[in-house]
Design an enzyme around this catalytic site. Structure first.
Site, PDB file in Angstrom:
ATOM      1  CD  GLN A  44      -5.337  -4.597   7.589  1.00 15.71           C
ATOM      2  OE1 GLN A  44      -4.507  -4.391   8.460  1.00 15.71           O
ATOM      3  NE2 GLN A  44      -5.037  -4.559   6.304  1.00 15.71           N
TER       4      GLN A  44
ATOM      5  NE  ARG B 129      -1.051  -7.158  10.989  1.00 18.85           N
ATOM      6  CZ  ARG B 129      -1.049  -6.403   9.914  1.00 18.85           C
ATOM      7  NH1 ARG B 129      -0.106  -5.514   9.708  1.00 18.85           N
ATOM      8  NH2 ARG B 129      -2.009  -6.520   8.997  1.00 18.85           N
TER       9      ARG B 129
ATOM     10  CE  LYS C 137      -1.365   1.666   3.786  1.00 18.35           C
ATOM     11  NZ  LYS C 137      -1.985   1.927   5.095  1.00 18.35           N
ATOM     12  CB  THR C 138       3.582   2.460   2.192  1.00 20.13           C
ATOM     13  OG1 THR C 138       2.865   2.019   3.347  1.00 20.13           O
ATOM     14  CG2 THR C 138       4.225   3.787   2.488  1.00 20.13           C
TER      15      THR C 138
ATOM     16  CG  ASP D 106      -2.546   5.652   4.916  1.00 21.97           C
ATOM     17  OD1 ASP D 106      -2.913   4.697   4.216  1.00 21.97           O
ATOM     18  OD2 ASP D 106      -1.622   5.579   5.743  1.00 21.97           O
ATOM     19  CD  GLU D 107      -4.113   2.428   8.055  1.00 25.64           C
ATOM     20  OE1 GLU D 107      -5.117   1.684   7.908  1.00 25.64           O
ATOM     21  OE2 GLU D 107      -2.968   1.992   8.239  1.00 25.64           O
TER      22      GLU D 107
END
Length: 747
Positions: free
Chosen positions: A255, A610, A36-37, A222-223
DNA sequence: CACACCCTACTTTTT
DNA sequence: GTAGGGTGTG
């Protein structure tokens, strides 16, 4: 910039589509570990390459860490870039604070306003209760704070009807209103205001909104799954749907784990409805985890109904199967995990820092920390914000806040007693009453018309207090550095702590307190070295807006123990997720509604994703909550794991009797056993095979023989004779039947 | 104002 | 079960 096009070619098709998307609303559904980043920063760089003025891009994040990373990676991509200017990358809250500083006067504040955190809010609410003539109402203040917060998150000022019933019953219907008055009088905003107030200003002033829009024609969020209603109101003002704006939001509905804090997963679920014509791009290729981990995570989250739908895949192999283990008690669980980590470090060449233990709640860390310590495995519990919450640090900050904002009454009350200087509750009450009737702050009262009705040592102390603050302000305006002023100002506090630290009685705590205050001044110094010219106010704001979690990741060389919330966005080669029992995970609080269980499931999904290579899931047959021991059925989420991803079940390593045969079969998550009466607590039901004379095994006490059966308060018990310790009453479920080879163990 | 004792409350917690 | 806060006393 030259290699930007080569980089673009290395992207997968979905990533490239997101980076190259031209204009109009765009939703990038970015699965865990999907790069994503990289996509977000490349998109910004690409826009700049294609002629967008860098300063026309506004990127909003939730954490400083995310903002810093995004900024750095974007700058690296456009480095050597022709044009000057950089994109504005900021957290929602920092951007809101900046906005409010510019428009403070419109809300009855000055640009020197203080930011109140949760504790300040509660302190102010106590004053608000007092001014309503209701006393401090400490316990109610916390509930009211939550109501105020929740309504601000929802984009509105709180209404009396939402207040806790006990507050209304006590006659506190106007508490929120009084709180707002006192907040303005203290020249302060709370966290909720940082989002809500700009939204209100933008709504009320179309010309202002238009100016901000023309300043930032490109908006990136973002998010996005974590946005609340107030943030949505911002975005509607900054990027009105009817204008087909260049709004790019990035997030993952699976998420969304901050619903309890006001985040509304419907924002992302309904994005295409809110911004008609939106393009949706799904990033589903995962570059982090092995196939089994992804398959398992996909299968679990597929049980949720409120989701857009997405399935992670990898081109790498399936990797190790997931391990699921169960234990009689948290202590066994913790000890086994310690043993397992030792083995992984010894045999698989892993470092402790490759391992994370993920918890649903902080409370679950106790047994783990102890077990890891006992096994000499370096481990740290990563919990946020602890430093700035310490009493002595808050004391020091109160002094500094007061220098910048004299009207900050919450800081006044705190600083005046650190160290004690004879100004106690009585004096403060007297001052507060006068200030309240004058409608001003404590400092303004003291400065304006002298100190009414304060005599003796209290007057002396108060004068000293005020003159120290005044001296500090003068020093600052005369050009002294903030860190020098801080040293002068904090001298009395410092001296006091030094005294305590050198006295025998003070001990280690006192020494730590002293060091914390010194660390705080050092932090101010470091901040100003990085940002020359930064003011004391700049630093105070950053302290408020930067969480410990931002620079927390540095678990250097140790196993990380952290909550799933804290682990979001991180990854580890090996993850243990512990405490997978009904009531713990999903947490009991979430049992109420489907939506809550879905959020718990998303939380589990976050936990699973994770892990890069190895995922171990553990649960206990019982769990202690406060004083009581409760029998805990395994988490329903375990039953949602596909058995193809699971390693064959192995009996627990510890506490096995020699030549053991357990009275009950340990369940596999997909066994029928898993759902049936195995874990039902009948209270007194005697389980087959347990009868007087039977040989049994106790995990700690070893082999014994049942003398008698009975029932305790909550469960069936047996009186057992142990050769080692004699007769003991043992809850039946702690015992396993022990088959000896015919003879009697007494022999 | 400091200390002692008692009572209560207790998920998560980007800012 | 325990920690933190609030109250009461020296």
């Amino acid at each position: 910039m030259a290699d930007l096009s080569t980089t673009l070619e290395a992207l997968n098709p979905a990533q490239r589509a997101a980076v190259l998307h031209a204009t109009g609303p765009l939703l990038v559904l970015a699965g865990a570990g999907s790069g994503k980043t990289r996509v977000v920063t490349l998109r910004m760089a690409r826009l700049i390459r294609d002629g967008v003025e860098p300063g026309h891009i506004l990127a909003l994040t939730f954490t400083n860490k995310a903002a810093a990373e995004m900024r750095a990676r974007c700058l690296a991509l456009v480095d050597g870039g022709e044009t000057g200017g950089t994109p504005v990358v900021s957290t929602f809250h920092a951007f809101g604070a900046r906005f409010l500083r510019a428009h403070a006067a419109r809300l009855g504040r000055t640009e020197a306003f203080t930011l109140f955190d949760d504790d300040d809010q509660v302190a102010l609410l106590k004053r608000a209760f007092v001014s309503l003539g209701l006393g401090e109402r400490a316990s109610e203040a916390r509930g009211v704070r939550e109501v105020i917060d929740a309504s601000k998150n929802a984009g509105r000022t709180p209404s009396p009807t939402e207040l806790p019933p006990e507050v209304l019953a006590a006659g506190g219907a106007r508490i929120a209103e009084v709180y707002e008055t006192l907040l303005a009088r203290a020249n302060a905003f709370d966290f909720g205001d940082l989002i809500l107030r700009p939204a209100e200003l933008l709504d009320a002033d179309p010309a202002l909104a238009a100016r901000v829009r023309s300043r930032y024609p490109w908006v990136l969020v973002d998010e996005f799954q974590d946005t609340n209603a107030a943030q949505m109101a911002w975005l509607r003002a900054l990027a009105p749907p009817e204008t087909c704006p260049n709004l790019c939001v990035v997030g993952d509905d699976d998420q969304s784990i901050y619903g309890w804090r006001g985040a509304d997963v419907d924002n992302i679920l309904g994005f295409a409805r809110h911004w008609p014509g939106a393009t949706i791009v799904r990033l589903e290729q995962n570059y982090r985890s092995t196939g089994h981990i992804l398959d398992a995570a996909n299968a679990v989250v597929a049980h949720n109904r409120a989701r857009l739908g997405k399935s992670l895949f990898t081109v790498d192999g399936p990797g190790e199967a997931l391990e699921v283990r169960d234990f009689p008690s948290p202590r066994e669980e913790a000890r086994w995990i310690a043993t397992r980590i030792s083995a992984l470090c010894r045999d698989d060449g892993l470092a402790p820092s490759d391992v994370a233990v993920l918890l649903r709640t902080n409370a679950l860390s106790l047994d783990l920390e102890e077990a890891l310590r006992a096994s000499r495995i370096p481990a740290v519990m990563l919990r946020g914000r602890s430093f700035y919450e310490r009493a002595e640090v808050r004391d020091a900050l109160a002094w500094l806040r007061l220098v910048v904002n004299p009207d900050d009454d919450v800081a006044f009350r705190r600083a005046v007693g650190a160290p004690p200087r004879g100004v106690g509750e009585t004096t403060l009450d007297r001052l507060a009453a006068a200030a309240s009737s004058a409608g001003c702050s404590l400092s303004a009262l003291s400065a304006g018309r002298g100190l009414p009705a304060v005599k003796g040592p209290a007057a002396e102390g108060l004068r000293d207090f005020l003159s120290r603050l005044e001296a500090a302000r003068l020093e600052l305006s005369a050009g002294a550095t903030p860190e020098r002023v801080a040293l002068h100002l904090l001298e009395p506090l410092h001296q006091r702590l030094r005294g305590e630290a050198t006295r025998r009685a003070g001990g280690e705590d006192a020494r730590a307190r002293l060091e914390n205050v010194e660390r705080l001044v050092a932090a101010l110094h470091a901040f100003r070295r990085e940002r020359p010219g930064a003011t004391l106010g700049d630093w105070l704001e950053s302290v408020r807006l930067i969480s410990d979690a931002d620079d927390l990741e540095t678990a250097g060389g140790a196993v990380s123990i952290l909550t799933v919330h804290a682990a979001k966005g991180l990854e580890f080669p090996v993850c243990f997720v512990v405490g997978l029992e009904e009531g713990s995970f999903p947490h009991r609080r979430g049992e109420g509604t489907d939506g809550d269980v879905e959020e718990e499931r998303r939380l589990f999904y976050v936990a699973m994703t994770r892990a890069r290579r190895r995922l171990v899931l553990t649960f206990c047959r019982e769990r202690r909550t406060f004083a009581e021991v409760r029998r805990a059925p395994p988490s329903r989420f375990l039953a949602e794991l596909p058995s193809a991803c699971l390693a064959p079940h192995v009996e627990p390593v510890r506490s096995e009797p020699p030549r053991a045969r357990f009275g009950r079969t340990l369940p596999r998550p997909d066994d029928a056993l898993f759902r049936d009466e195995t874990y039902d607590d009948h209270g007194g039901g005697v389980e087959p095979g347990f009868r007087p004379g039977a040989s049994v095994w106790h995990g700690e006490l070893g082999q014994g023989r049942i003398v008698a059966l009975g029932r305790g308060a909550n469960a069936a018990t047996a009186t057992v004779e142990f050769p080692s310790v004699g007769r003991r009453a043992i809850v039946l479920r702690f015992l396993s039947l022990y088959e000896d080879s015919g003879g009697h163990w007494e022999d």
